[in-house]
Scaffold this motif. Structure first.
Motif, PDB file in Angstrom:
ATOM      1  N   UNK A 117       0.810  -1.232   0.000  1.00  0.00           N
ATOM      2  CA  UNK A 117       0.000   0.000   0.000  1.00  0.00           C
ATOM      3  C   UNK A 117       0.836   1.272   0.000  1.00  0.00           C
ATOM      4  N   UNK A 118       2.161   1.130  -0.146  1.00  0.00           N
ATOM      5  CA  UNK A 118       2.998   2.332  -0.150  1.00  0.00           C
ATOM      6  C   UNK A 118       2.788   3.101  -1.450  1.00  0.00           C
ATOM      7  N   UNK A 119       2.686   2.375  -2.563  1.00  0.00           N
ATOM      8  CA  UNK A 119       2.575   3.021  -3.864  1.00  0.00           C
ATOM      9  C   UNK A 119       1.193   3.607  -4.164  1.00  0.00           C
ATOM     10  N   UNK A 120       0.117   2.828  -3.999  1.00  0.00           N
ATOM     11  CA  UNK A 120      -1.172   3.348  -4.479  1.00  0.00           C
ATOM     12  C   UNK A 120      -1.667   4.537  -3.658  1.00  0.00           C
ATOM     13  N   UNK A 121      -2.509   5.354  -4.261  1.00  0.00           N
ATOM     14  CA  UNK A 121      -3.095   6.501  -3.572  1.00  0.00           C
ATOM     15  C   UNK A 121      -4.525   6.151  -3.171  1.00  0.00           C
ATOM     16  N   UNK A 122      -4.807   6.185  -1.865  1.00  0.00           N
ATOM     17  CA  UNK A 122      -6.136   5.836  -1.370  1.00  0.00           C
ATOM     18  C   UNK A 122      -7.003   7.086  -1.313  1.00  0.00           C
ATOM     19  N   UNK A 123      -8.328   6.929  -1.400  1.00  0.00           N
ATOM     20  CA  UNK A 123      -9.218   8.086  -1.234  1.00  0.00           C
ATOM     21  C   UNK A 123      -9.018   8.708   0.149  1.00  0.00           C
ATOM     22  N   UNK A 124      -9.018  10.035   0.198  1.00  0.00           N
ATOM     23  CA  UNK A 124      -8.722  10.734   1.451  1.00  0.00           C
ATOM     24  C   UNK A 124     -10.005  11.223   2.121  1.00  0.00           C
ATOM     25  N   UNK A 125      -9.902  11.487   3.431  1.00  0.00           N
ATOM     26  CA  UNK A 125     -11.041  12.043   4.162  1.00  0.00           C
ATOM     27  C   UNK A 125     -11.308  13.464   3.666  1.00  0.00           C
ATOM     28  N   UNK A 126     -12.581  13.839   3.548  1.00  0.00           N
ATOM     29  CA  UNK A 126     -12.878  15.202   3.108  1.00  0.00           C
ATOM     30  C   UNK A 126     -12.647  16.188   4.257  1.00  0.00           C
ATOM     31  N   UNK A 127     -12.473  17.466   3.917  1.00  0.00           N
ATOM     32  CA  UNK A 127     -12.386  18.459   4.979  1.00  0.00           C
ATOM     33  C   UNK A 127     -13.584  19.402   4.848  1.00  0.00           C
ATOM     34  N   UNK A 128     -13.898  20.045   5.961  1.00  0.00           N
ATOM     35  CA  UNK A 128     -15.029  20.968   5.950  1.00  0.00           C
ATOM     36  C   UNK A 128     -14.476  22.368   5.826  1.00  0.00           C
ATOM     37  N   UNK A 129     -15.054  23.158   4.925  1.00  0.00           N
ATOM     38  CA  UNK A 129     -14.525  24.479   4.638  1.00  0.00           C
ATOM     39  C   UNK A 129     -15.165  25.503   5.563  1.00  0.00           C
ATOM     40  N   UNK A 130     -14.383  26.006   6.542  1.00  0.00           N
ATOM     41  CA  UNK A 130     -14.895  27.028   7.442  1.00  0.00           C
ATOM     42  C   UNK A 130     -14.417  28.417   7.031  1.00  0.00           C
ATOM     43  N   UNK A 138      -4.977  31.954   1.840  1.00  0.00           N
ATOM     44  CA  UNK A 138      -4.225  31.312   2.921  1.00  0.00           C
ATOM     45  C   UNK A 138      -5.129  31.004   4.105  1.00  0.00           C
ATOM     46  N   UNK A 139      -6.016  31.972   4.404  1.00  0.00           N
ATOM     47  CA  UNK A 139      -6.934  31.780   5.535  1.00  0.00           C
ATOM     48  C   UNK A 139      -7.891  30.625   5.214  1.00  0.00           C
ATOM     49  N   UNK A 140      -8.351  30.612   3.967  1.00  0.00           N
ATOM     50  CA  UNK A 140      -9.260  29.529   3.583  1.00  0.00           C
ATOM     51  C   UNK A 140      -8.584  28.180   3.712  1.00  0.00           C
ATOM     52  N   UNK A 141      -7.300  28.134   3.323  1.00  0.00           N
ATOM     53  CA  UNK A 141      -6.577  26.861   3.414  1.00  0.00           C
ATOM     54  C   UNK A 141      -6.414  26.445   4.869  1.00  0.00           C
ATOM     55  N   UNK A 142      -6.103  27.432   5.747  1.00  0.00           N
ATOM     56  CA  UNK A 142      -5.904  27.097   7.159  1.00  0.00           C
ATOM     57  C   UNK A 142      -7.206  26.659   7.805  1.00  0.00           C
ATOM     58  N   UNK A 143      -8.334  27.146   7.280  1.00  0.00           N
ATOM     59  CA  UNK A 143      -9.624  26.836   7.899  1.00  0.00           C
ATOM     60  C   UNK A 143     -10.308  25.618   7.282  1.00  0.00           C
ATOM     61  N   UNK A 144      -9.591  24.914   6.435  1.00  0.00           N
ATOM     62  CA  UNK A 144     -10.135  23.635   5.972  1.00  0.00           C
ATOM     63  C   UNK A 144      -9.887  22.644   7.087  1.00  0.00           C
ATOM     64  N   UNK A 145     -10.958  22.295   7.784  1.00  0.00           N
ATOM     65  CA  UNK A 145     -10.775  21.512   8.999  1.00  0.00           C
ATOM     66  C   UNK A 145     -11.395  20.143   8.814  1.00  0.00           C
ATOM     67  N   UNK A 146     -10.654  19.145   9.257  1.00  0.00           N
ATOM     68  CA  UNK A 146     -11.136  17.788   9.088  1.00  0.00           C
ATOM     69  C   UNK A 146     -12.165  17.438  10.151  1.00  0.00           C
ATOM     70  N   UNK A 147     -13.159  16.644   9.742  1.00  0.00           N
ATOM     71  CA  UNK A 147     -14.227  16.277  10.665  1.00  0.00           C
ATOM     72  C   UNK A 147     -13.694  15.531  11.887  1.00  0.00           C
TER      73      UNK A 147
END
Lengths: 307, 378
Positions: A117-130, A138-147
């Motif tokens: 599993x080192x090579x393949x890319x797995x689906x990632x958890x979504x983040x919530x855009x605050x 930059x602020x938008x990027x910092x406020x992408x918070x994971x559930x």
């Protein structure tokens, strides 16, 4: 692309870093907090974290659902916790030694099973855009918070309340504080501890899945740079209080982001020192708050280190 | 007492005889296997062999050796840069009869290879990036590619493609090989856009996934729109940049699959050509040169195919410079060259050529050229 934001980048990076980097610390330390409140130390959580990261990534990749990955990581954590809990229930077994054994076992097993599993890319958890209210990318990027972070934030006060105000919390604390008293009251000591270790393992596994499924977001063998062990130490630092665990995790996360962000605005001297900031802080607080005359405030009486 | 003793002695003799038989039976075939016709070559990696990076590049070279007839390949991964690598090397030599070893990580060289090599004069130790000098044992060889030539091409492409002219470099440690890459990348970008700058962040170690992601994020927060790196596994930096919508130039091997939108090009090793060559020389009993260096010209490095965002002007200039580098007529570090403190590091008329004469100077490089934002410790 975005405009430069100069020195504002440092507090922003520390805030963003605190949110992004702290989640594994938060989950592992809350889990360990529960385990230690029952009177056992599970050092194996580092192994649980790595196993959780690997199995979460593997399940997310094979099923296509990152949330199934999180659940799988938790389940693996329960198994690891169960192993620790049951082995330590035998007579004269040292929980610290078992913990170290399980830590090495977990890391080794995760490396072995995780090879494909080192090579393949797995689906990632979504983040919530605050950060929708802000025009600054930059602020938008910092406020992408994971559930998962939000779950952790809710969990800390909930645990504190549970410890203080519920029958379960009372049993857990009694067992951890004084086994004789708990036995006299008719509480089952070993089952309580085994369950507490399993719950701790569950949270530790989920902490691991955050590493591989969100940030930095891939599985490889050097994913955890000792976050599990650091989080176990955090619990002592936080005096076995879930809310303090939360603050300490934020502190460690933010401190981890300090080094790179200072370099990005031109403070380039002594980055090794900035990178070491969280550990220096831990040492300082430990030295300032300890006393030879008494055990640590808040330490459960049944812990092998305080007994 | 007496009878006990006899019994014990008899048991002891029986046991010893049985043990010796088992050992002989077990030992014979293994000994035969180890010293049979096969020429045994060992590869040691510091991380996993499929890390999209340094180790994968070497493992691809090892895979090419595996295809050769009469060669047995041993591989061991995740060997730390400490006494562990000495144990790995000795067990490959003593248990498997390895005659040629490739301990690939930078930190294996000094003191570990230097300590083990004198003990096994008939075994050849080939190390990537170590600096071999006449004083060291003759059975040690060091080889490396001028991969900074490919980083220079990365820089040219980034200089054309970047909108902000702000480039970022996530670096592990401030050692000469890393500084060559940072400098060459910056010089390449400045060839196109004299105002281009490269922000460099040192993470402190070869593999620090969380720090690398943080470094990448904070540079992008500062307006950087194109990043490259010199860390063991570029996977995290590439994925983080892709998530943030920034562009990437790869390193070690191709990361194009990880960043379909933002991957521009990349500096890659070409060990798949070199390793079979070395193994053939060793099998014939020829001496591999103790000091082996080369760039595009010698085929030790290569460039990833250009990504979708690379325009025609960028492709044209990059291809021209690459052709000149392949012909051996292009110099990257030529005077007058100033460092980022304003001090002249290469005088007008002087240069550091990509050839064996300049290697000692190249591989003790300790400056950052004008245009790099960052400082060297100490």
């Amino acid at each position: 692309m975005s405009e430069a934001i100069g020195w504002w980048g440092v507090p922003l990076a520390v805030f963003g870093g605190a949110v992004r980097v702290s989640t594994p610390f938060l989950f592992v330390s809350l889990g360990e907090c529960i385990t230690e409140r029952s009177g056992r130390i599970n050092l194996g959580l580092e192994g649980t974290l790595v196993m959780g990261a690997m199995s979460g990534y593997a399940v997310s990749y094979t099923t296509g659902s990152p949330w199934l990955g999180v659940i799988a990581a938790g389940a693996v954590g329960v198994l690891m916790g169960l192993a620790h809990g049951l082995i330590c229930s035998l007579d004269r077994v040292n929980d610290i030694a078992v913990g170290i054994a399980l830590m090495l076992f977990g890391i080794g097993l995760a490396f072995y099973l995780g090879k494909p599993f080192i090579q393949p890319a797995a689906p990632q958890l979504p983040s919530i855009d605050f950060g929708w209210w802000s025009d600054i990318p930059q602020v938008r990027a910092a406020l992408k918070i994971n559930a998962l972070f939000l779950v952790g934030v809710a969990l800390a006060p909930f645990l504190l309340w549970t410890f203080k105000n519920t029958r379960w919390g009372l049993i857990l604390r009694t067992v951890g504080e004084n086994a004789e008293a708990a036995r006299a009251l008719g509480y089952a000591i070993i089952p309580t501890r085994v369950i507490a270790t399993c719950v701790g393992g569950f949270l530790g596994g989920i902490g691991g899945s955050f590493l591989s499924l969100y940030y930095p977001g891939s599985w490889n063998e050097r994913l955890s740079s000792g976050q599990g062990i650091t989080a176990v130490a955090l619990v002592i630092f936080a005096r076995w209080n879930p809310m303090l665990c939360f603050y300490a995790s934020l502190l460690f996360g933010g401190a981890g982001a300090l080094g790179p962000s200072l370099q990005s605005v031109g403070v380039t001297q002594g980055y090794y020192l900035f990178n070491a900031a969280p550990y220096v802080l831990t040492l300082l607080i430990m030295i300032l708050t300890c006393s030879p005359k008494r055990t640590l405030i808040g330490a459960p009486g049944e812990l092998s280190i305080t007994r | 007492m007496g009878s006990d003793f006899t019994l014990n002695r008899r048991r002891l003799l029986q046991g010893a005889a049985a043990g010796a038989t088992v050992a002989a039976l077990a030992g014979l075939p293994t000994a035969r296997r180890a010293y049979a016709a096969d020429f045994t070559v060992g590869f040691i990696y510091v991380g996993p062999h499929d890390d999209f990076g340094y180790n994968q590049a070497h493992a691809q070279g090892a895979a090419a050796v595996k295809k050769m007839a009469g060669v047995k390949v041993l591989e061991e991964e995740n060997v730390p840069e400490d006494v562990a690598v000495e144990k790995s090397m000795e067990s490959m030599i003593q248990q498997d009869g390895a005659k040629l070893l490739f301990p690939t990580s930078f930190g294996y060289f000094d003191p570990h290879i230097l300590k083990i090599a004198p003990k096994y004069a008939d075994v050849r130790f080939e190390h990537a990036a170590g600096l071999w000098t006449d004083k060291l044992p003759k059975n040690i060889g060091s080889y490396f590619g001028y991969i900074f030539e490919a980083q220079f091409i990365n820089g040219i492409v980034a200089g054309h493609t970047s909108k902000s002219g702000k480039l970022g470099f996530v670096a592990a440690k401030p050692i000469p090989q890393v500084l060559q890459n940072i400098n060459a990348f910056t010089l390449g970008a400045k060839l196109v856009n004299p105002k281009a700058t490269t922000q460099v962040i040192f993470t402190g170690d070869w593999s620090m996934p969380v720090k690398e992601a943080e470094a990448c994020n904070s540079m992008i927060d500062q307006g950087v729109d194109t990043v490259t790196m010199h860390v063991d596994s570029p996977k995290v930096v590439t994925q983080t940049a892709e998530k943030r919508g920034a562009m990437t130039c790869g390193y070690h091997c191709s990361q194009a699959a990880l960043a379909p939108a933002g991957y521009l090009t990349g500096a890659e090793w070409n060990w798949t050509d070199l390793y079979p060559k070395f193994v053939t020389m060793a099998m014939k009993g020829e001496m591999i040169p103790n000091f082996y260096r080369g760039g595009f010209k010698e085929g030790l490095i290569k460039q990833s195919p250009y990504g979708a965002k690379v325009g025609d002007a960028a492709k044209k200039q990059a291809d021209e410079v690459k052709a000149a580098l392949s012909a051996g007529t292009y110099l990257i570090f030529k005077g007058p060259l100033k460092d980022n403190k304003g001090k002249e590091v290469i005088a007008a008329g002087a240069s550091l050529s990509q050839s064996n004469e300049s290697d000692v100077q190249l591989e003790s490089m300790h400056f950052l050229v004008e245009g790099v934002l960052g400082d060297l410790p100490g």
